[in-house]
Scaffold this active site. Sequence first.
Site, PDB file in Angstrom:
ATOM      1  NE  ARG A   1      -4.062  14.396  15.489  1.00 39.48           N
ATOM      2  CZ  ARG A   1      -3.930  15.713  15.486  1.00 39.48           C
ATOM      3  NH1 ARG A   1      -4.543  16.444  16.412  1.00 39.48           N
ATOM      4  NH2 ARG A   1      -3.209  16.302  14.581  1.00 39.48           N
TER       5      ARG A   1
ATOM      6  CE  LYS B   1     -10.426  -7.628  14.497  1.00 40.92           C
ATOM      7  NZ  LYS B   1     -10.501  -8.893  13.741  1.00 40.92           N
TER       8      LYS B   1
ATOM      9  CD  GLU C   1     -19.657 -14.027  12.365  1.00 43.38           C
ATOM     10  OE1 GLU C   1     -18.860 -14.698  13.044  1.00 43.38           O
ATOM     11  OE2 GLU C   1     -19.310 -13.383  11.348  1.00 43.38           O
TER      12      GLU C   1
ATOM     13  CE  LYS D   1     -15.455  -9.632  19.206  1.00 42.60           C
ATOM     14  NZ  LYS D   1     -15.815  -9.225  17.879  1.00 42.60           N
TER      15      LYS D   1
ATOM     16  CD  GLU E   1      -7.441 -10.710  14.229  1.00 44.66           C
ATOM     17  OE1 GLU E   1      -8.525 -10.110  14.372  1.00 44.66           O
ATOM     18  OE2 GLU E   1      -7.099 -11.277  13.197  1.00 44.66           O
TER      19      GLU E   1
ATOM     20  NE  ARG F   1     -10.869  -8.910  18.016  1.00 42.87           N
ATOM     21  CZ  ARG F   1     -11.289  -7.696  18.328  1.00 42.87           C
ATOM     22  NH1 ARG F   1     -10.616  -6.981  19.196  1.00 42.87           N
ATOM     23  NH2 ARG F   1     -12.376  -7.186  17.790  1.00 42.87           N
TER      24      ARG F   1
ATOM     25  CG  ASN G   1     -10.284 -13.839  11.730  1.00 41.02           C
ATOM     26  OD1 ASN G   1     -11.212 -13.035  11.871  1.00 41.02           O
ATOM     27  ND2 ASN G   1      -9.022 -13.521  11.970  1.00 41.02           N
TER      28      ASN G   1
ATOM     29  CG  HIS H   1     -14.634 -14.779   9.226  1.00 42.08           C
ATOM     30  ND1 HIS H   1     -15.251 -15.688  10.051  1.00 42.08           N
ATOM     31  CD2 HIS H   1     -15.292 -13.602   9.403  1.00 42.08           C
ATOM     32  CE1 HIS H   1     -16.236 -15.081  10.718  1.00 42.08           C
ATOM     33  NE2 HIS H   1     -16.281 -13.817  10.339  1.00 42.08           N
TER      34      HIS H   1
ATOM     35  CG  HIS I   1     -13.621 -12.177   4.639  1.00 36.92           C
ATOM     36  ND1 HIS I   1     -12.633 -11.703   5.457  1.00 36.92           N
ATOM     37  CD2 HIS I   1     -14.787 -11.833   5.230  1.00 36.92           C
ATOM     38  CE1 HIS I   1     -13.171 -11.128   6.520  1.00 36.92           C
ATOM     39  NE2 HIS I   1     -14.469 -11.196   6.413  1.00 36.92           N
TER      40      HIS I   1
ATOM     41  CG  HIS J   1     -19.977 -11.328   7.216  1.00 35.99           C
ATOM     42  ND1 HIS J   1     -18.731 -11.373   6.632  1.00 35.99           N
ATOM     43  CD2 HIS J   1     -19.793 -11.663   8.529  1.00 35.99           C
ATOM     44  CE1 HIS J   1     -17.837 -11.704   7.551  1.00 35.99           C
ATOM     45  NE2 HIS J   1     -18.449 -11.890   8.704  1.00 35.99           N
TER      46      HIS J   1
HETATM   47  N1  GLY Z   1     -15.269 -10.047  14.262  1.00 36.01           N
HETATM   48  C1  GLY Z   1     -14.030 -10.575  14.619  1.00 36.01           C
HETATM   49  C2  GLY Z   1     -13.314  -9.792  15.673  1.00 36.01           C
HETATM   50  O1  GLY Z   1     -13.893  -8.933  16.295  1.00 36.01           O
HETATM   51  O2  GLY Z   1     -12.163 -10.017  15.877  1.00 36.01           O
END
Ligand code: GLY
Length: 368
Positions: free
Chosen positions: A123, A145, A187, A229, A239, A243, A247, A250, A254, A266
């Site tokens: 956990r 993430k 990025e 960031k 998010e 946040r 994207n 993306h 993606h 990517h």
């Molecule tokens: N890579 C996008 C984020 O961390 O939200």
Amino acid sequence: MASKLTVNKDRENQYDILLEGDFGALPAALRILGMEGRKAVIVTDDQVGGHYAEQLKESLEGFFSGLFVVTFPAGEPNKNLDTVTAILRSFVEYKLNRHDVVLALGGGVVGDVAGFCAAVYMRGIDVVQIPTSLLAMVDSSIGGKTGVDLDAYKNMVGAFKMPRLVYINTSVLKTLDGRQFASGMAEVMKYGLIMDASFYEWIITHLYEIRERREDCLSEMIEQCCICKQKIVERDPLEKGDRALLNFGHTIGHAIEKFKNFELLHGECVALGSVAAAYISWKKDKLSMDEYYEIRDMFVPFGLPISIEDIDAQEILKLTHSDKKALDEKSIRFVLLKRVGKAYIDTKVTEEEILAGIAEIEYREDNE
Ligand code: GLY
């Protein structure tokens, strides 16, 4: 030039981002976190591990009561639950308990997989992110993430797992291959485009130093990205709002990544997706034509693609709907630009507009 940023200062989930030129300051940073004498596992892939696992182990000599290395095959196709199961089995084999530590040494895939293993093992145990690709340094190692892909769905299974520390050793960028470096630059440019016009100008004026990977310049650039960031993840850790601006590029990116079976990196797909998104922004009268072409052409000197051959626009459109973000929304939340340095979320982008964006990046002789 060493520097330190603190995410979530004096709040829950506070952690530092350390920018260093080697692994020398890592033991002291881990000591402050009370990790000395615990057991740790370096989780890495078979490419990065060969370069840096030994070096990292040496710098931590005698610090942990046991230090193990678990390696999995590099690449996005291995970012799946089978890899997670294999890694978790090694944690059991090494008798890790809930006080022990995962050291995620690698690029974005390693950070996501190792972070997820740390999130679910017993956990949740501590994870330290030690990113080795430019992309991981500026983006994926920060903000918690973690996760893996499931069938056609990228990052479908995952968890938010905040690192206890992000330790960036910029010297490892020396061995990063050119395509991977360029992928990270997509990025980097994203931050300028979505939230910081003066940083975007800085990137343009430092083009040559960046391409030559001058250490001071790269440190400054990475620090600037980490600050961007940090601002976003502090404001919106889970998010629920802003946040999602990260994207940018993306949604279509993606989809291309999946359509091409992960043959492209990517960041290469993000560059293509960014061009398409900027084009849609122009067509929706947000950007001017000149702004669109300037944005598009800035990807080229960094070795990033702005067009791609052999794509099927309808298939890519379909894949944008199989993005996990599209699953829990009635319409796609498309990130567009109002201008350089200002992004917004548009839920009213039509299929025709998406198809036009894809057509813009489709390579045809008459389209160049
Ligand atoms: N890579 C996008 C984020 O961390 O939200």
